[in-house]
Design a protein around this motif. Sequence first.
Motif, PDB file in Angstrom:
ATOM      1  N   LEU A 170      27.161  41.953  36.473  1.00  0.00           N
ATOM      2  CA  LEU A 170      27.362  41.115  35.289  1.00  0.00           C
ATOM      3  C   LEU A 170      28.595  41.581  34.529  1.00  0.00           C
ATOM      4  CD1 LEU A 170      23.681  41.274  33.991  1.00  0.00           C
ATOM      5  CD2 LEU A 170      24.669  39.596  35.531  1.00  0.00           C
ATOM      6  N   TYR A 171      29.343  40.624  33.992  1.00  0.00           N
ATOM      7  CA  TYR A 171      30.543  40.921  33.208  1.00  0.00           C
ATOM      8  C   TYR A 171      30.394  40.278  31.833  1.00  0.00           C
ATOM      9  CZ  TYR A 171      32.307  41.682  37.934  1.00  0.00           C
ATOM     10  OH  TYR A 171      32.470  42.097  39.228  1.00  0.00           O
ATOM     11  N   PHE A 172      30.772  41.020  30.794  1.00  0.00           N
ATOM     12  CA  PHE A 172      30.647  40.514  29.434  1.00  0.00           C
ATOM     13  C   PHE A 172      31.983  40.564  28.704  1.00  0.00           C
ATOM     14  CE2 PHE A 172      26.423  41.828  30.652  1.00  0.00           C
ATOM     15  CZ  PHE A 172      25.647  40.779  30.200  1.00  0.00           C
ATOM     16  N   ALA A 173      32.121  39.682  27.725  1.00  0.00           N
ATOM     17  CA  ALA A 173      33.274  39.615  26.819  1.00  0.00           C
ATOM     18  C   ALA A 173      34.576  39.439  27.598  1.00  0.00           C
ATOM     19  CB  ALA A 173      33.303  40.835  25.901  1.00  0.00           C
ATOM     20  N   TRP A 174      35.619  40.215  27.267  1.00  0.00           N
ATOM     21  CA  TRP A 174      36.918  40.013  27.907  1.00  0.00           C
ATOM     22  C   TRP A 174      36.915  40.382  29.384  1.00  0.00           C
ATOM     23  CZ3 TRP A 174      38.672  44.593  29.727  1.00  0.00           C
ATOM     24  CH2 TRP A 174      38.348  45.757  29.046  1.00  0.00           C
ATOM     25  N   LEU A 175      35.965  41.189  29.823  1.00  0.00           N
ATOM     26  CA  LEU A 175      35.860  41.474  31.263  1.00  0.00           C
ATOM     27  C   LEU A 175      35.512  40.186  32.011  1.00  0.00           C
ATOM     28  CD1 LEU A 175      34.150  44.507  30.135  1.00  0.00           C
ATOM     29  CD2 LEU A 175      35.535  44.817  32.178  1.00  0.00           C
ATOM     30  N   ARG A 176      34.583  39.415  31.469  1.00  0.00           N
ATOM     31  CA  ARG A 176      34.199  38.136  32.070  1.00  0.00           C
ATOM     32  C   ARG A 176      35.392  37.192  32.132  1.00  0.00           C
ATOM     33  NH1 ARG A 176      30.412  36.492  28.517  1.00  0.00           N
ATOM     34  NH2 ARG A 176      32.046  35.560  27.282  1.00  0.00           N
ATOM     35  N   GLU A 177      36.169  37.167  31.063  1.00  0.00           N
ATOM     36  CA  GLU A 177      37.345  36.292  31.033  1.00  0.00           C
ATOM     37  C   GLU A 177      38.360  36.682  32.099  1.00  0.00           C
ATOM     38  OE1 GLU A 177      38.758  36.486  27.021  1.00  0.00           O
ATOM     39  OE2 GLU A 177      36.859  35.729  26.220  1.00  0.00           O
ATOM     40  N   ARG A 178      38.583  37.960  32.287  1.00  0.00           N
ATOM     41  CA  ARG A 178      39.569  38.414  33.277  1.00  0.00           C
ATOM     42  C   ARG A 178      39.080  38.223  34.709  1.00  0.00           C
ATOM     43  NH1 ARG A 178      41.720  43.838  30.139  1.00  0.00           N
ATOM     44  NH2 ARG A 178      42.605  42.665  28.402  1.00  0.00           N
ATOM     45  N   VAL A 179      37.794  38.469  34.945  1.00  0.00           N
ATOM     46  CA  VAL A 179      37.239  38.293  36.289  1.00  0.00           C
ATOM     47  C   VAL A 179      37.139  36.809  36.627  1.00  0.00           C
ATOM     48  CG1 VAL A 179      35.152  38.605  37.681  1.00  0.00           C
ATOM     49  CG2 VAL A 179      36.021  40.499  36.317  1.00  0.00           C
ATOM     50  N   GLY A 180      36.791  35.994  35.635  1.00  0.00           N
ATOM     51  CA  GLY A 180      36.719  34.549  35.842  1.00  0.00           C
ATOM     52  C   GLY A 180      35.320  34.006  36.027  1.00  0.00           C
ATOM     53  N   HIS A 181      34.313  34.863  35.986  1.00  0.00           N
ATOM     54  CA  HIS A 181      32.922  34.409  36.063  1.00  0.00           C
ATOM     55  C   HIS A 181      32.011  35.485  35.458  1.00  0.00           C
ATOM     56  CE1 HIS A 181      34.137  36.081  40.025  1.00  0.00           C
ATOM     57  NE2 HIS A 181      33.070  36.825  39.862  1.00  0.00           N
ATOM     58  N   PRO A 182      30.824  35.083  35.006  1.00  0.00           N
ATOM     59  CA  PRO A 182      29.949  36.023  34.304  1.00  0.00           C
ATOM     60  C   PRO A 182      29.114  36.929  35.212  1.00  0.00           C
ATOM     61  CG  PRO A 182      28.980  33.849  34.278  1.00  0.00           C
ATOM     62  CD  PRO A 182      30.343  33.704  34.908  1.00  0.00           C
ATOM     63  N   ARG A 183      28.956  36.547  36.491  1.00  0.00           N
ATOM     64  CA  ARG A 183      28.098  37.345  37.378  1.00  0.00           C
ATOM     65  C   ARG A 183      28.436  37.051  38.818  1.00  0.00           C
ATOM     66  NH1 ARG A 183      22.842  36.031  35.171  1.00  0.00           N
ATOM     67  NH2 ARG A 183      22.100  37.722  36.455  1.00  0.00           N
ATOM     68  N   ASP A 220      43.004  40.141  41.687  1.00  0.00           N
ATOM     69  CA  ASP A 220      43.829  40.555  40.552  1.00  0.00           C
ATOM     70  C   ASP A 220      43.030  40.520  39.251  1.00  0.00           C
ATOM     71  OD1 ASP A 220      45.989  40.927  42.231  1.00  0.00           O
ATOM     72  OD2 ASP A 220      46.916  38.990  41.747  1.00  0.00           O
ATOM     73  N   GLY A 221      42.144  39.541  39.118  1.00  0.00           N
ATOM     74  CA  GLY A 221      41.315  39.443  37.918  1.00  0.00           C
ATOM     75  C   GLY A 221      40.369  40.624  37.783  1.00  0.00           C
ATOM     76  N   HIS A 222      39.740  41.011  38.891  1.00  0.00           N
ATOM     77  CA  HIS A 222      38.868  42.186  38.877  1.00  0.00           C
ATOM     78  C   HIS A 222      39.676  43.436  38.531  1.00  0.00           C
ATOM     79  CE1 HIS A 222      36.148  39.552  41.164  1.00  0.00           C
ATOM     80  NE2 HIS A 222      35.186  40.363  40.775  1.00  0.00           N
ATOM     81  N   ALA A 223      40.847  43.567  39.142  1.00  0.00           N
ATOM     82  CA  ALA A 223      41.694  44.736  38.882  1.00  0.00           C
ATOM     83  C   ALA A 223      42.075  44.802  37.403  1.00  0.00           C
ATOM     84  CB  ALA A 223      42.929  44.697  39.767  1.00  0.00           C
ATOM     85  N   ALA A 224      42.431  43.668  36.817  1.00  0.00           N
ATOM     86  CA  ALA A 224      42.813  43.636  35.406  1.00  0.00           C
ATOM     87  C   ALA A 224      41.635  43.988  34.502  1.00  0.00           C
ATOM     88  CB  ALA A 224      43.354  42.252  35.040  1.00  0.00           C
ATOM     89  N   ALA A 225      40.453  43.540  34.860  1.00  0.00           N
ATOM     90  CA  ALA A 225      39.270  43.808  34.041  1.00  0.00           C
ATOM     91  C   ALA A 225      38.835  45.263  34.118  1.00  0.00           C
ATOM     92  CB  ALA A 225      38.120  42.903  34.473  1.00  0.00           C
ATOM     93  N   LEU A 226      39.027  45.886  35.265  1.00  0.00           N
ATOM     94  CA  LEU A 226      38.454  47.212  35.514  1.00  0.00           C
ATOM     95  C   LEU A 226      39.495  48.322  35.578  1.00  0.00           C
ATOM     96  CD1 LEU A 226      35.974  45.991  38.255  1.00  0.00           C
ATOM     97  CD2 LEU A 226      35.435  46.478  35.864  1.00  0.00           C
ATOM     98  N   ASP A 227      40.734  48.056  35.164  1.00  0.00           N
ATOM     99  CA  ASP A 227      41.801  49.038  35.354  1.00  0.00           C
ATOM    100  C   ASP A 227      41.754  50.222  34.399  1.00  0.00           C
ATOM    101  OD1 ASP A 227      42.687  47.749  33.068  1.00  0.00           O
ATOM    102  OD2 ASP A 227      44.771  47.683  33.703  1.00  0.00           O
ATOM    103  N   ASP A 228      41.204  50.068  33.224  1.00  0.00           N
ATOM    104  CA  ASP A 228      41.176  51.157  32.243  1.00  0.00           C
ATOM    105  C   ASP A 228      39.739  51.644  32.060  1.00  0.00           C
ATOM    106  OD1 ASP A 228      41.485  52.947  30.191  1.00  0.00           O
ATOM    107  OD2 ASP A 228      42.399  51.505  28.802  1.00  0.00           O
ATOM    108  N   LEU A 229      39.389  52.702  32.773  1.00  0.00           N
ATOM    109  CA  LEU A 229      38.014  53.197  32.742  1.00  0.00           C
ATOM    110  C   LEU A 229      37.600  53.688  31.360  1.00  0.00           C
ATOM    111  CD1 LEU A 229      37.836  55.080  36.154  1.00  0.00           C
ATOM    112  CD2 LEU A 229      37.208  52.717  35.615  1.00  0.00           C
TER     113      LEU A 229
END
Length: 83
Positions: free
Chosen positions: A6-19, A41-50
Amino acid sequence: MTLEVLYFAWLRERVGHPRESVATDAATVRDLVAQLAAQSDGHAAALDDLATLRCAVDQKLVDLDTPLAGAREVAFFPPMTGG
């Protein structure tokens, strides 16, 4: 194993889907993050800063080195503030 991620907030926006359902051999949350970041690329952008990533395994807040054995759900979200 297959996990519901599951992805929430701006992570969801960058990945492109909520789950999404993800087949993985990841041993820890950190391993799963690496696998997911390589998906797009969307996953990488969402998860790049641990440092700005919070996570929960089966609805319990955990750190990135938490084992995934037996888990069914992993959620990622930005830091929360109280008020």
